[in-house]
Design a protein around this motif. Structure first.
Motif, PDB file in Angstrom:
ATOM      1  N   HIS A  60     -10.352  10.659  -6.036  1.00  0.00           N
ATOM      2  CA  HIS A  60      -9.814   9.542  -6.801  1.00  0.00           C
ATOM      3  C   HIS A  60     -10.755   9.167  -7.934  1.00  0.00           C
ATOM      4  CE1 HIS A  60     -12.595   7.144  -4.351  1.00  0.00           C
ATOM      5  NE2 HIS A  60     -12.477   6.191  -5.269  1.00  0.00           N
ATOM      6  N   GLU A  64     -13.128  -0.740  -1.724  1.00  0.00           N
ATOM      7  CA  GLU A  64     -13.803  -0.161  -0.562  1.00  0.00           C
ATOM      8  C   GLU A  64     -13.084  -0.555   0.740  1.00  0.00           C
ATOM      9  OE1 GLU A  64     -17.951  -1.162  -0.258  1.00  0.00           O
ATOM     10  OE2 GLU A  64     -18.108  -0.067   1.650  1.00  0.00           O
ATOM     11  N   TRP A  65     -12.696  -1.793   0.793  1.00  0.00           N
ATOM     12  CA  TRP A  65     -11.968  -2.296   1.963  1.00  0.00           C
ATOM     13  C   TRP A  65     -10.667  -1.515   2.141  1.00  0.00           C
ATOM     14  CZ3 TRP A  65     -12.283  -4.988   6.244  1.00  0.00           C
ATOM     15  CH2 TRP A  65     -11.136  -5.562   6.789  1.00  0.00           C
ATOM     16  N   GLN A  81     -10.806   8.033   2.432  1.00  0.00           N
ATOM     17  CA  GLN A  81     -12.175   8.472   2.106  1.00  0.00           C
ATOM     18  C   GLN A  81     -12.244   9.884   1.538  1.00  0.00           C
ATOM     19  OE1 GLN A  81     -11.212   7.079   4.929  1.00  0.00           O
ATOM     20  NE2 GLN A  81     -12.644   5.534   5.658  1.00  0.00           N
ATOM     21  N   THR A  82     -11.423  10.778   2.057  1.00  0.00           N
ATOM     22  CA  THR A  82     -11.566  12.181   1.652  1.00  0.00           C
ATOM     23  C   THR A  82     -10.692  12.556   0.456  1.00  0.00           C
ATOM     24  OG1 THR A  82      -9.844  12.831   3.191  1.00  0.00           O
ATOM     25  CG2 THR A  82     -12.110  12.892   4.013  1.00  0.00           C
ATOM     26  N   GLY A 124      -7.680   4.915   5.201  1.00  0.00           N
ATOM     27  CA  GLY A 124      -8.178   6.257   5.468  1.00  0.00           C
ATOM     28  C   GLY A 124      -8.135   7.151   4.239  1.00  0.00           C
ATOM     29  N   TRP A 178      -5.200   8.469  -7.446  1.00  0.00           N
ATOM     30  CA  TRP A 178      -5.503   9.290  -6.280  1.00  0.00           C
ATOM     31  C   TRP A 178      -4.762  10.612  -6.360  1.00  0.00           C
ATOM     32  CZ3 TRP A 178      -8.698   6.640  -2.893  1.00  0.00           C
ATOM     33  CH2 TRP A 178      -8.749   5.250  -3.078  1.00  0.00           C
ATOM     34  N   VAL A 205      -9.906   1.533   0.918  1.00  0.00           N
ATOM     35  CA  VAL A 205     -10.184   2.937   1.232  1.00  0.00           C
ATOM     36  C   VAL A 205     -10.420   3.097   2.737  1.00  0.00           C
ATOM     37  CG1 VAL A 205     -11.960   4.730   1.011  1.00  0.00           C
ATOM     38  CG2 VAL A 205     -11.021   3.633  -1.032  1.00  0.00           C
ATOM     39  N   ASN A 206     -11.196   2.201   3.298  1.00  0.00           N
ATOM     40  CA  ASN A 206     -11.486   2.292   4.734  1.00  0.00           C
ATOM     41  C   ASN A 206     -10.251   2.008   5.573  1.00  0.00           C
ATOM     42  OD1 ASN A 206     -14.173   2.952   4.351  1.00  0.00           O
ATOM     43  ND2 ASN A 206     -14.778   0.806   4.173  1.00  0.00           N
TER      44      ASN A 206
END
Lengths: 181, 147
Positions: free
Chosen positions: A156, A143-144, A152-153, A150, A89, A146-147
Motif C-alpha cells: 500500500h 495503523e489501527w 499488514q502484508t 489484517g 492498496w 491495518v491491524n
C-alpha cells in the motif's frame, strides 16, 4: 473534534426516473435553499408550482437517493481538518469486497472505493480516504485499521495531499458529492 | 465560531426537514428560534465556514458521471499542468499528492461520454498521459465533519 460518519449503501441500485420538472427543481436549489421562513414556497413560486408539490418531489428525490443529503455543507479545512491522506492498496480481487467493507466500517474513513489497476504503472485497486487534524492522527488511525483488518502484508501507499488547487464540489448544471477522492 | 454554530454544523449536515416551515422545525430540534437559525446560517455562509446550505446530489443518478484521474508530472512542469487542469470547468477538485503520481483530480461531467473527451483534451494540451480510475464499487461515502 471527531469525525462522525453517515453510512450509505448506493453501489448498484438502478437509476430512478428524474424528469424535466425534477431537473428544474434541483437546479433551482443547487446553490442553496432560500434563507426565508418558507423556502419551498419561494422555490415553488419561481417554478410555477405549489409549495406542496415542491415538498413532495424533494421527498421523492431524497428517498430515491438522487439527493444524497440536505443541509449545511462545510469547508473541512476551515474546521481544522488540515490533513488528508488517500491510502491505496493492492488487494487480490477475491478479497476486495471483504476488505473494502472492513475499512469502510471505521469512523475516520470518509470514502472507500474499488478502482481499476493501471498496470504496469499503478498496481492499486482499493482506495480509502482518511481526514484528520494532522499527519500523526491520520497515521495512527491508519495503523489501527491495518491491524484490525489484517492488512499488514498487502502493498500500500499513503498519499498525503500537499496542495489543494481547486475545490468547488461538482457544480456544472447540478452539484454532486465529490469531496475527497 | 461559538458553541451554537458548532451545534448547528454538527446536527444539520443531513436531514433538513421537508415541511412548510423547515427552519422553524430544525431550529426547534436545536433549541433555537427560527430567526436565530436563519441568521446564523447566513453569517456562516458569509464568513465562508459553509460552502452552501442545500442539497448534495448523486451525479450518476442524474445521468452525469464522475471519475478520479491521476498524472505523473515532472516538478519543473507542475505549475503549467496544474493551471491547464484547473481551467477545465469539469474539474471539481485537484490535489497535489506525495507520490510519483503527484496530480490527482476529480472530473464531474454532465454525460459519461464527456469524461473521455476531457481526458483526451488534457492529454493533448499537457503532453502527459492521464490515468483514469473510475469507481468500480463503492463501499462507503459519507463525508461528514464535526466542528
Amino acid at each position: 473534534m471527531e469525525l462522525n460518519i453517515i453510512k450509505h449503501s448506493t453501489a448498484t441500485s438502478p437509476r430512478p426516473p428524474v424528469d424535466e420538472a425534477d431537473r428544474r427543481l434541483l437546479a433551482a436549489i443547487q446553490h442553496g435553499l432560500p434563507l426565508t421562513p418558507r423556502p419551498y414556497a419561494e422555490i415553488g413560486a419561481q417554478l410555477g408550482v405549489s409549495e406542496e408539490q415542491v415538498i413532495a418531489r424533494l421527498a421523492y428525490l431524497k428517498e430515491a437517493g438522487v439527493i444524497r443529503r440536505f443541509g449545511v455543507v462545510v469547508r473541512h479545512h476551515e474546521l481544522g481538518y488540515a490533513s488528508n491522506a488517500m491510502v491505496v492498496w493492492d488487494v487480490p480481487e477475491e478479497q476486495v469486497t471483504e476488505l473494502g467493507r472492513c475499512i469502510a466500517d471505521f469512523d475516520f474513513i470518509t470514502l472507500c472505493y474499488r478502482r481499476p489497476r493501471r498496470l504496469p504503472q499503478w498496481r492499486y485497486n482499493l482506495y480509502c480516504m482518511i481526514h484528520g487534524k494532522n499527519r500523526e492522527e491520520v497515521l495512527a488511525h491508519l495503523e489501527w485499521m491495518v491491524n484490525h483488518c489484517g492488512l499488514q502484508t498487502l502493498p500500500h501507499e499513503v498519499l498525503f495531499s500537499r496542495r489543494r488547487f481547486k475545490q468547488r464540489g461538482a457544480i456544472y448544471t447540478l452539484p454532486a458529492e465529490t469531496d475527497g477522492c | 465560531m461559538d458553541a451554537t454554530d458548532r451545534h448547528i454544523i454538527n446536527n444539520l449536515q443531513g436531514d433538513f426537514p421537508l415541511c412548510e416551515r423547515p427552519y422553524a422545525e430544525a431550529a426547534a430540534r436545536l433549541g433555537l428560534t427560527e430567526d436565530e437559525l436563519i441568521q446564523r446560517v447566513e453569517a456562516m455562509l458569509e464568513n465562508r465556514t459553509l460552502t452552501r446550505f442545500g442539497p448534495m446530489y448523486h451525479a450518476e443518478r442524474l445521468g452525469g458521471a464522475l471519475t478520479l484521474a491521476a498524472m505523473k508530472i515532472p516538478a519543473q512542469d507542475f505549475e503549467r499542468v496544474a493551471q491547464i487542469i484547473n481551467d477545465f470547468p469539469e474539474v471539481a477538485h485537484n490535489y497535489a499528492r506525495e507520490n510519483a503520481f503527484n496530480m490527482w483530480f476529480v472530473l464531474a461531467t454532465e454525460t459519461p461520454a464527456r469524461i473521455g473527451e476531457v481526458i483526451g483534451e488534457i492529454e493533448k494540451t499537457t503532453g502527459y498521459p492521464v490515468y483514469n480510475m473510475p469507481k468500480l464499487e463503492e463501499f462507503f461515502v459519507g463525508l461528514r465533519f464535526e466542528a
